[in-house]
Motif scaffolding. Structure first.
Motif: not given
Length: 383
Positions: A122-129, A142-148, A165-170, A172-178
């Motif tokens: 999961a990422t806010d941007g830079n770690h996923g990059l 590579c599959v990266i999860f980001v929040h809305a 890249v897959r977008v998760v509702d919620g 950062f912590d929701d993207a982490v869980a996914k």
């Protein structure tokens, strides 16, 4: 804004073995070994902002400029890609019964192993990059999860490295869980920069990768014969703050600067944990302009390090970081004009708030003789 002083800080020699392994003087050895084989690795600059220091009424400001780090424009390049490399190295060691040299991680036997690996986070941007870049170099899926709340331009940069890249509702912590859920169900490798377990091997590798930054800052300050009195480091889940604050404590001992862990006031993961006396999740307050720090629960390893090494925990307001961005862009006196995001300028924003509040300034020991180290963690938007 708010400030809490840490009365439970302890000397590095009293740290548990886990923290010594991840943040002590020897921690940088393996990341450095990997970086020596990276053709785009180069130390980033440490810039003195004399004009800004004079305007703020202190002696010196040192700005560690991460905008050019390994062509990914952020310190995060040091963590995610390194952790991906370590996973491939471990797989190759297991398969070949001997540890490969870093140069052997690309092509040949490494490619045959890498093509069967999927990494995720999961990422806010830079770690996923950074994770996506590492996966691209080594030939992994590579599959990266980001929040809305993550902006489209950050998503496009990750996709340009070949990641899905897959977008998760919620948040950062929701993207982490996914990301955790999918890694477990699909057999993917989770390359997270945060974990509720301080012993988590991969999350620990990510943070250990940042030890290169602490090592560079220490050596560059010595080359300048600088005597830093203060260090303000911004925090999301706490990995950078832990690596730099604990890393400087390990290197400088009793001469370590007064180190402040800085959270956004609207996402105070470390501040609220310190106030509670344990790692807690702070409530979602609607997001912050410090996009890369929009996190609500700390990494367990970072929390364990920071509660022992930081001198203070502080929050900074969104409006102050906007002011800090403007000050950097204008360039004071002979200072270079620096393009920065609110995330990159968060440490400067905290310094401004501390200097403008008489009680906070006194509690931090800031005065006209202060030499302050700040970290410009990322470049602004790159389309």
């Amino acid at each position: 804004m708010a400030l809490l002083l840490n009365e439970t800080r302890v000397a590095p020699e009293k740290w548990p073995d886990l923290l010594t392994a991840r943040f002590g003087l020897e921690a940088v050895g393996d990341p450095r070994r990997m970086l020596q084989a990276c053709p785009v690795h180069a130390e980033t600059g440490l810039i003195e902002l004399a004009g800004l220091a004079g305007e703020l009424g202190i002696k010196r400001i040192w700005w560690k400029d991460e905008r050019s780090r390994m062509r990914l424009n952020s310190f995060k390049a040091l963590g995610g890609a390194y952790a991906v490399a370590r996973q491939l190295e471990r797989r190759m060691t297991q398969a070949l019964k001997s540890a490969p040299e870093p140069e052997a991680l690309i092509g040949g036997a490494a490619s045959a192993i890498a093509q069967d690996i999927t990494v995720t986070c999961a990422t806010d941007g830079n770690h996923g990059l950074s994770v996506a870049a590492g996966a691209h170099v080594f030939g992994m899926r590579c599959v990266i999860f980001v929040h809305a709340r993550v902006p489209d331009w950050r998503i496009r940069r990750i996709e340009a490295k070949g990641a899905e890249v897959r977008v998760v509702d919620g948040v950062f912590d929701d993207a982490v869980a996914k990301a955790e859920e999918m890694a477990q169900s699909q057999g993917w490798i989770l390359v997270a920069d945060t974990s509720p377990r301080a012993e988590d091997e991969i999350a620990g590798d990510v943070i250990q990768g940042y030890s290169q930054l602490a090592d560079e800052i220490h050596r560059q300050l010595e080359e300048e014969s600088a005597a830093p009195s203060h260090l303000f480091v911004q925090s999301g889940v706490g990995g950078l703050a832990a690596a730099v604050i604990a890393g400087m404590a390990a290197r400088r001992g009793e001469d370590a600067p007064f180190s402040v862990c800085v959270d956004p006031a609207r996402a105070p993961a470390l501040y609220e944990s310190f106030r509670a006396g344990k790692a807690v999740r702070s409530p979602d307050r609607g997001g912050t302009v410090m996009e890369m720090l929009d996190c609500y629960a700390p990494s367990a390893l970072a929390w364990e390090a920071l509660k022992r090494s930081a001198h203070a925990f502080m929050t900074v307001e969104d409006d102050t970081t906007r002011r800090a961005v403007e000050l950097l862009a204008e360039g004071r006196g002979d200072d270079p004009a620096i393009e920065a995001t609110e995330t990159a300028a968060a440490g400067l924003g905290a310094l401004i708030e501390a200097l403008e509040d008489e009680e906070m300034r006194e509690r931090c020991g800031l005065d006209g003789s202060s030499e302050v180290v700040l970290i410009g963690t990322e470049a602004p938007r790159r389309s």
